[in-house]
Design a protein around this motif. Sequence first.
Motif, PDB file in Angstrom:
ATOM      1  N   GLY A 197       0.826  -1.189   0.000  1.00  0.00           N
ATOM      2  CA  GLY A 197       0.000   0.000   0.000  1.00  0.00           C
ATOM      3  C   GLY A 197       0.869   1.250   0.000  1.00  0.00           C
ATOM      4  O   GLY A 197       2.022   1.220   0.438  1.00  0.00           O
ATOM      5  N   LEU A 198       0.333   2.345  -0.466  1.00  0.00           N
ATOM      6  CA  LEU A 198       1.091   3.583  -0.558  1.00  0.00           C
ATOM      7  C   LEU A 198       1.557   4.065   0.816  1.00  0.00           C
ATOM      8  O   LEU A 198       2.680   4.532   0.973  1.00  0.00           O
ATOM      9  N   GLY A 199       0.714   3.917   1.827  1.00  0.00           N
ATOM     10  CA  GLY A 199       1.093   4.323   3.179  1.00  0.00           C
ATOM     11  C   GLY A 199       2.290   3.558   3.690  1.00  0.00           C
ATOM     12  O   GLY A 199       3.195   4.126   4.312  1.00  0.00           O
ATOM     13  N   ASN A 200       2.336   2.249   3.433  1.00  0.00           N
ATOM     14  CA  ASN A 200       3.476   1.438   3.855  1.00  0.00           C
ATOM     15  C   ASN A 200       4.759   1.838   3.132  1.00  0.00           C
ATOM     16  O   ASN A 200       5.832   1.887   3.721  1.00  0.00           O
ATOM     17  N   VAL A 201       4.634   2.109   1.844  1.00  0.00           N
ATOM     18  CA  VAL A 201       5.802   2.498   1.058  1.00  0.00           C
ATOM     19  C   VAL A 201       6.350   3.836   1.555  1.00  0.00           C
ATOM     20  O   VAL A 201       7.563   3.988   1.762  1.00  0.00           O
ATOM     21  N   VAL A 202       5.471   4.806   1.785  1.00  0.00           N
ATOM     22  CA  VAL A 202       5.912   6.118   2.250  1.00  0.00           C
ATOM     23  C   VAL A 202       6.499   6.015   3.652  1.00  0.00           C
ATOM     24  O   VAL A 202       7.533   6.613   3.946  1.00  0.00           O
ATOM     25  N   SER A 203       5.875   5.236   4.540  1.00  0.00           N
ATOM     26  CA  SER A 203       6.406   5.070   5.897  1.00  0.00           C
ATOM     27  C   SER A 203       7.792   4.448   5.873  1.00  0.00           C
ATOM     28  O   SER A 203       8.687   4.873   6.607  1.00  0.00           O
ATOM     29  N   ARG A 204       7.980   3.440   5.027  1.00  0.00           N
ATOM     30  CA  ARG A 204       9.287   2.800   4.918  1.00  0.00           C
ATOM     31  C   ARG A 204      10.329   3.770   4.369  1.00  0.00           C
ATOM     32  O   ARG A 204      11.455   3.831   4.843  1.00  0.00           O
ATOM     33  N   MET A 205       9.945   4.570   3.361  1.00  0.00           N
ATOM     34  CA  MET A 205      10.869   5.526   2.771  1.00  0.00           C
ATOM     35  C   MET A 205      11.252   6.603   3.794  1.00  0.00           C
ATOM     36  O   MET A 205      12.419   6.999   3.895  1.00  0.00           O
ATOM     37  N   VAL A 206      10.283   7.088   4.567  1.00  0.00           N
ATOM     38  CA  VAL A 206      10.557   8.105   5.587  1.00  0.00           C
ATOM     39  C   VAL A 206      11.510   7.554   6.634  1.00  0.00           C
ATOM     40  O   VAL A 206      12.461   8.216   7.042  1.00  0.00           O
ATOM     41  N   ALA A 207      11.297   6.317   7.069  1.00  0.00           N
ATOM     42  CA  ALA A 207      12.162   5.708   8.077  1.00  0.00           C
ATOM     43  C   ALA A 207      13.561   5.448   7.526  1.00  0.00           C
ATOM     44  O   ALA A 207      14.559   5.704   8.204  1.00  0.00           O
ATOM     45  N   ASP A 208      13.661   4.956   6.285  1.00  0.00           N
ATOM     46  CA  ASP A 208      14.961   4.656   5.684  1.00  0.00           C
ATOM     47  C   ASP A 208      15.815   5.906   5.501  1.00  0.00           C
ATOM     48  O   ASP A 208      17.029   5.860   5.643  1.00  0.00           O
ATOM     49  N   ARG A 209      15.197   7.007   5.168  1.00  0.00           N
ATOM     50  CA  ARG A 209      15.952   8.227   4.874  1.00  0.00           C
ATOM     51  C   ARG A 209      16.107   9.153   6.078  1.00  0.00           C
ATOM     52  O   ARG A 209      16.687  10.206   5.971  1.00  0.00           O
ATOM     53  N   GLY A 210      15.536   8.757   7.221  1.00  0.00           N
ATOM     54  CA  GLY A 210      15.678   9.555   8.433  1.00  0.00           C
ATOM     55  C   GLY A 210      14.888  10.845   8.403  1.00  0.00           C
ATOM     56  O   GLY A 210      15.289  11.854   8.967  1.00  0.00           O
TER      57      GLY A 210
END
Length: 180
Positions: A68-81
Amino acid sequence: MAGPSDHPEEVDAAQAALNRVRQAAEARGEIRTRTKGSLVTPPPGASSEQRKVRRRREPGYSGRDPLGLGNVVSRMVADRGWSSPVAVGSVMARWTELVGPEVAAHCTPESFDDTTLRVRCDSTAWATQLRLLSTAILDRFTRELGPDVVRTLQVLGPTAPSWRKGLRHVRGRGPRDTYG
């Protein structure tokens, strides 16, 4: 009309690329299964028979399932700090929800530096009121946004108009009054 057999030097680029990718996968030890067409990597040290028989049948996320888009964005936000800048944007976007409609009608967030939120009030009375409420508001920010996002709340009063107009002016404080 000429067909592909008429010109033997013509090569299908897509088929050639697919064949190269398949050969590279075989060289890495990945096996193409017939059921789903997916590649499976056998465990290290597996025999050739085990490599042929092993198929992926584990339930759950396979790594290739769509997210889902929310999961992808959450993962990207966490990965990039980016969690802190996103929380800051959340303060600005959810200001009315966080402080209440009455306070939000008279006080607006102006800027955010490090962990300090600057808030501009439309009157000196509301600035005083917000200073009194600042500990409760900071507790609410900690609960809603997480710790160490907003540590200090800098409350600013209303901006007074400038009395300096034109090329010449008289030094001094000028007229004093409370605006608001």
